[in-house]
Motif scaffolding. Sequence first.
Motif, PDB file in Angstrom:
ATOM      1  N   ALA A   1      -6.890  81.552   7.161  1.00  0.00           N
ATOM      2  CA  ALA A   1      -6.643  82.985   7.345  1.00  0.00           C
ATOM      3  C   ALA A   1      -6.512  83.329   8.819  1.00  0.00           C
ATOM      4  O   ALA A   1      -5.691  84.173   9.206  1.00  0.00           O
ATOM      5  N   MET A   2      -7.298  82.655   9.659  1.00  0.00           N
ATOM      6  CA  MET A   2      -7.208  82.894  11.098  1.00  0.00           C
ATOM      7  C   MET A   2      -5.858  82.430  11.636  1.00  0.00           C
ATOM      8  O   MET A   2      -5.250  83.092  12.489  1.00  0.00           O
ATOM      9  N   ARG A   3      -5.375  81.303  11.134  1.00  0.00           N
ATOM     10  CA  ARG A   3      -4.053  80.830  11.537  1.00  0.00           C
ATOM     11  C   ARG A   3      -2.977  81.824  11.116  1.00  0.00           C
ATOM     12  O   ARG A   3      -2.038  82.103  11.876  1.00  0.00           O
ATOM     13  N   ALA A   4      -3.111  82.371   9.909  1.00  0.00           N
ATOM     14  CA  ALA A   4      -2.125  83.346   9.425  1.00  0.00           C
ATOM     15  C   ALA A   4      -2.157  84.608  10.275  1.00  0.00           C
ATOM     16  O   ALA A   4      -1.113  85.178  10.611  1.00  0.00           O
TER      17      ALA A   4
ATOM     18  N   GLY B   1      -3.715  90.752   2.328  1.00  0.00           N
ATOM     19  CA  GLY B   1      -5.098  91.023   1.959  1.00  0.00           C
ATOM     20  C   GLY B   1      -6.139  90.379   2.851  1.00  0.00           C
ATOM     21  O   GLY B   1      -7.333  90.357   2.506  1.00  0.00           O
ATOM     22  N   ILE B   2      -5.738  89.860   3.990  1.00  0.00           N
ATOM     23  CA  ILE B   2      -6.695  89.250   4.915  1.00  0.00           C
ATOM     24  C   ILE B   2      -7.412  90.339   5.698  1.00  0.00           C
ATOM     25  O   ILE B   2      -6.775  91.260   6.229  1.00  0.00           O
ATOM     26  N   ASN B   3      -8.716  90.248   5.768  1.00  0.00           N
ATOM     27  CA  ASN B   3      -9.520  91.209   6.518  1.00  0.00           C
ATOM     28  C   ASN B   3      -9.465  90.831   8.000  1.00  0.00           C
ATOM     29  O   ASN B   3     -10.217  89.982   8.470  1.00  0.00           O
ATOM     30  N   VAL B   4      -8.569  91.470   8.721  1.00  0.00           N
ATOM     31  CA  VAL B   4      -8.340  91.122  10.121  1.00  0.00           C
ATOM     32  C   VAL B   4      -9.565  91.410  10.974  1.00  0.00           C
ATOM     33  O   VAL B   4      -9.879  90.659  11.904  1.00  0.00           O
TER      34      VAL B   4
ATOM     35  N   ARG C   1     -12.655  91.227  10.063  1.00  0.00           N
ATOM     36  CA  ARG C   1     -13.613  90.149   9.817  1.00  0.00           C
ATOM     37  C   ARG C   1     -13.223  88.885  10.569  1.00  0.00           C
ATOM     38  O   ARG C   1     -14.071  88.190  11.137  1.00  0.00           O
ATOM     39  N   ILE C   2     -11.924  88.582  10.589  1.00  0.00           N
ATOM     40  CA  ILE C   2     -11.434  87.409  11.311  1.00  0.00           C
ATOM     41  C   ILE C   2     -11.738  87.543  12.797  1.00  0.00           C
ATOM     42  O   ILE C   2     -12.156  86.585  13.461  1.00  0.00           O
ATOM     43  N   SER C   3     -11.551  88.744  13.341  1.00  0.00           N
ATOM     44  CA  SER C   3     -11.845  88.988  14.752  1.00  0.00           C
ATOM     45  C   SER C   3     -13.334  88.769  15.047  1.00  0.00           C
ATOM     46  O   SER C   3     -13.690  88.139  16.046  1.00  0.00           O
ATOM     47  N   ALA C   4     -14.191  89.259  14.158  1.00  0.00           N
ATOM     48  CA  ALA C   4     -15.636  89.098  14.357  1.00  0.00           C
ATOM     49  C   ALA C   4     -16.031  87.623  14.339  1.00  0.00           C
ATOM     50  O   ALA C   4     -16.837  87.168  15.164  1.00  0.00           O
ATOM     51  N   ILE C   5     -15.447  86.861  13.422  1.00  0.00           N
ATOM     52  CA  ILE C   5     -15.746  85.427  13.343  1.00  0.00           C
ATOM     53  C   ILE C   5     -15.275  84.716  14.603  1.00  0.00           C
ATOM     54  O   ILE C   5     -15.963  83.839  15.136  1.00  0.00           O
ATOM     55  N   ALA C   6     -14.109  85.114  15.097  1.00  0.00           N
ATOM     56  CA  ALA C   6     -13.576  84.487  16.311  1.00  0.00           C
ATOM     57  C   ALA C   6     -14.489  84.733  17.500  1.00  0.00           C
ATOM     58  O   ALA C   6     -14.758  83.816  18.297  1.00  0.00           O
ATOM     59  N   TRP C   7     -14.978  85.948  17.642  1.00  0.00           N
ATOM     60  CA  TRP C   7     -15.881  86.253  18.757  1.00  0.00           C
ATOM     61  C   TRP C   7     -17.208  85.519  18.603  1.00  0.00           C
ATOM     62  O   TRP C   7     -17.803  85.080  19.602  1.00  0.00           O
ATOM     63  N   ALA C   8     -17.676  85.370  17.379  1.00  0.00           N
ATOM     64  CA  ALA C   8     -18.916  84.621  17.148  1.00  0.00           C
ATOM     65  C   ALA C   8     -18.725  83.146  17.515  1.00  0.00           C
ATOM     66  O   ALA C   8     -19.581  82.548  18.182  1.00  0.00           O
ATOM     67  N   LEU C   9     -17.592  82.565  17.103  1.00  0.00           N
ATOM     68  CA  LEU C   9     -17.311  81.169  17.442  1.00  0.00           C
ATOM     69  C   LEU C   9     -17.139  80.998  18.950  1.00  0.00           C
ATOM     70  O   LEU C   9     -17.577  79.989  19.525  1.00  0.00           O
ATOM     71  N   SER C  10     -16.512  81.976  19.579  1.00  0.00           N
ATOM     72  CA  SER C  10     -16.336  81.920  21.029  1.00  0.00           C
ATOM     73  C   SER C  10     -17.688  81.876  21.734  1.00  0.00           C
ATOM     74  O   SER C  10     -17.877  81.123  22.697  1.00  0.00           O
ATOM     75  N   ALA C  11     -18.637  82.672  21.246  1.00  0.00           N
ATOM     76  CA  ALA C  11     -19.982  82.669  21.830  1.00  0.00           C
ATOM     77  C   ALA C  11     -20.698  81.348  21.570  1.00  0.00           C
ATOM     78  O   ALA C  11     -21.484  80.877  22.403  1.00  0.00           O
ATOM     79  N   VAL C  12     -20.421  80.725  20.431  1.00  0.00           N
ATOM     80  CA  VAL C  12     -21.016  79.408  20.131  1.00  0.00           C
ATOM     81  C   VAL C  12     -20.501  78.362  21.125  1.00  0.00           C
ATOM     82  O   VAL C  12     -21.275  77.548  21.644  1.00  0.00           O
ATOM     83  N   PHE C  13     -19.189  78.382  21.407  1.00  0.00           N
ATOM     84  CA  PHE C  13     -18.648  77.470  22.412  1.00  0.00           C
ATOM     85  C   PHE C  13     -19.282  77.735  23.778  1.00  0.00           C
ATOM     86  O   PHE C  13     -19.584  76.798  24.526  1.00  0.00           O
ATOM     87  N   ALA C  14     -19.468  79.021  24.091  1.00  0.00           N
ATOM     88  CA  ALA C  14     -20.112  79.373  25.359  1.00  0.00           C
ATOM     89  C   ALA C  14     -21.547  78.863  25.396  1.00  0.00           C
ATOM     90  O   ALA C  14     -22.031  78.410  26.442  1.00  0.00           O
ATOM     91  N   ALA C  15     -22.228  78.911  24.257  1.00  0.00           N
ATOM     92  CA  ALA C  15     -23.604  78.423  24.186  1.00  0.00           C
ATOM     93  C   ALA C  15     -23.667  76.930  24.459  1.00  0.00           C
ATOM     94  O   ALA C  15     -24.502  76.452  25.237  1.00  0.00           O
ATOM     95  N   PHE C  16     -22.785  76.174  23.818  1.00  0.00           N
ATOM     96  CA  PHE C  16     -22.769  74.724  24.051  1.00  0.00           C
ATOM     97  C   PHE C  16     -22.404  74.409  25.499  1.00  0.00           C
ATOM     98  O   PHE C  16     -22.986  73.502  26.116  1.00  0.00           O
ATOM     99  N   ALA C  17     -21.436  75.158  26.054  1.00  0.00           N
ATOM    100  CA  ALA C  17     -21.044  74.935  27.440  1.00  0.00           C
ATOM    101  C   ALA C  17     -22.210  75.237  28.389  1.00  0.00           C
ATOM    102  O   ALA C  17     -22.495  74.463  29.308  1.00  0.00           O
ATOM    103  N   GLY C  18     -22.884  76.363  28.160  1.00  0.00           N
ATOM    104  CA  GLY C  18     -24.006  76.728  29.014  1.00  0.00           C
ATOM    105  C   GLY C  18     -25.154  75.743  28.916  1.00  0.00           C
ATOM    106  O   GLY C  18     -25.762  75.364  29.926  1.00  0.00           O
TER     107      GLY C  18
END
Length: 290
Positions: free
Chosen positions: A167-170, A182-185, A187-204
């Motif tokens: 769905a994120m690719r779409a 019918g994709i909840n855009v 929700r997709i944005s929220a998941i992307a920001w959460a994943l972005s913070a996870v990458f930042a956590a691992f980097a930090g």
Amino acid sequence: MNYFLNLVTSGLVIGALYGLVAMGFAIVYRATGMVNFAQGEVMMLIAYISFSLATIPGIGFGPLLAAVLAIAVLLGLAIDRVFIRPMLGESMFSRVMVTIGLAVVIRSTVILIWGVEPTAFPRPFGNTVIRFAGLALYPGQIFAMVVLAVLCLLMWLFFSRSRIGIAMRATSNNETTALLMGINVKRISAIAWALSAVFAAFAGLTFCLMFSLEPEISQMGLRGFPATILGGLDSVIGGAFGGLVIGVVENLAGGYLGRGLKEIAGFVLIIVVLMVKPYGLFGQREIERV
């Protein structure tokens, strides 16, 4: 030959950090089409939170990592809900400016709470040098490369096998079409920001395991952004590869051509690559029909 191998290995280590930061940039761009210029500051904030948690007596690395990732997810969701979602419908310039303002706020808050003095982060894996094949690596350096490899595998599975990833690719291809399907855009944005913070956590966290903790850690955001451009702004795994390439090129340039060229070697590489492939090594080419 040994000197060359050591330069490449140390370049891969710092490149792993660039790659983790670049993956955070790419995941947000892929889902929302915007660049998050607060990525480095989010990384810094989570690193300082990690330090505070690490000082709790008796806490092991496993519980520390779980707590840091949980906090990162909540932080990413909060950024999306409080700062990004109210800007939907506004120009891209305005939305990007919000991330720049957010970066300033986070940086000022960190300095206000923790100060500016460098701080030694606990070493859960110890400081014993691990030697093999003539190379010498610290456990924190090995951790950085292993984390990048695991996250690349997980992201490949996420985008190719999971419904949310598809769905994120779409959504990244065409937001309007995704809405009609019918994709909840939001929700997709929220998941992307959460994943972005996870990458930042691992980097930090990986940065802290190798170096001292200080506010200048936020500069890793600017250092990692060229890796995103090189790999392709909309390619998460491409960003990881771009980070490794830039890390190695910088180290080789510093080792053989002089330290002064180390800072610009990555940017020279980007210019050369973008002249041939304007969308980066793995970026998706946009075709406009007129």
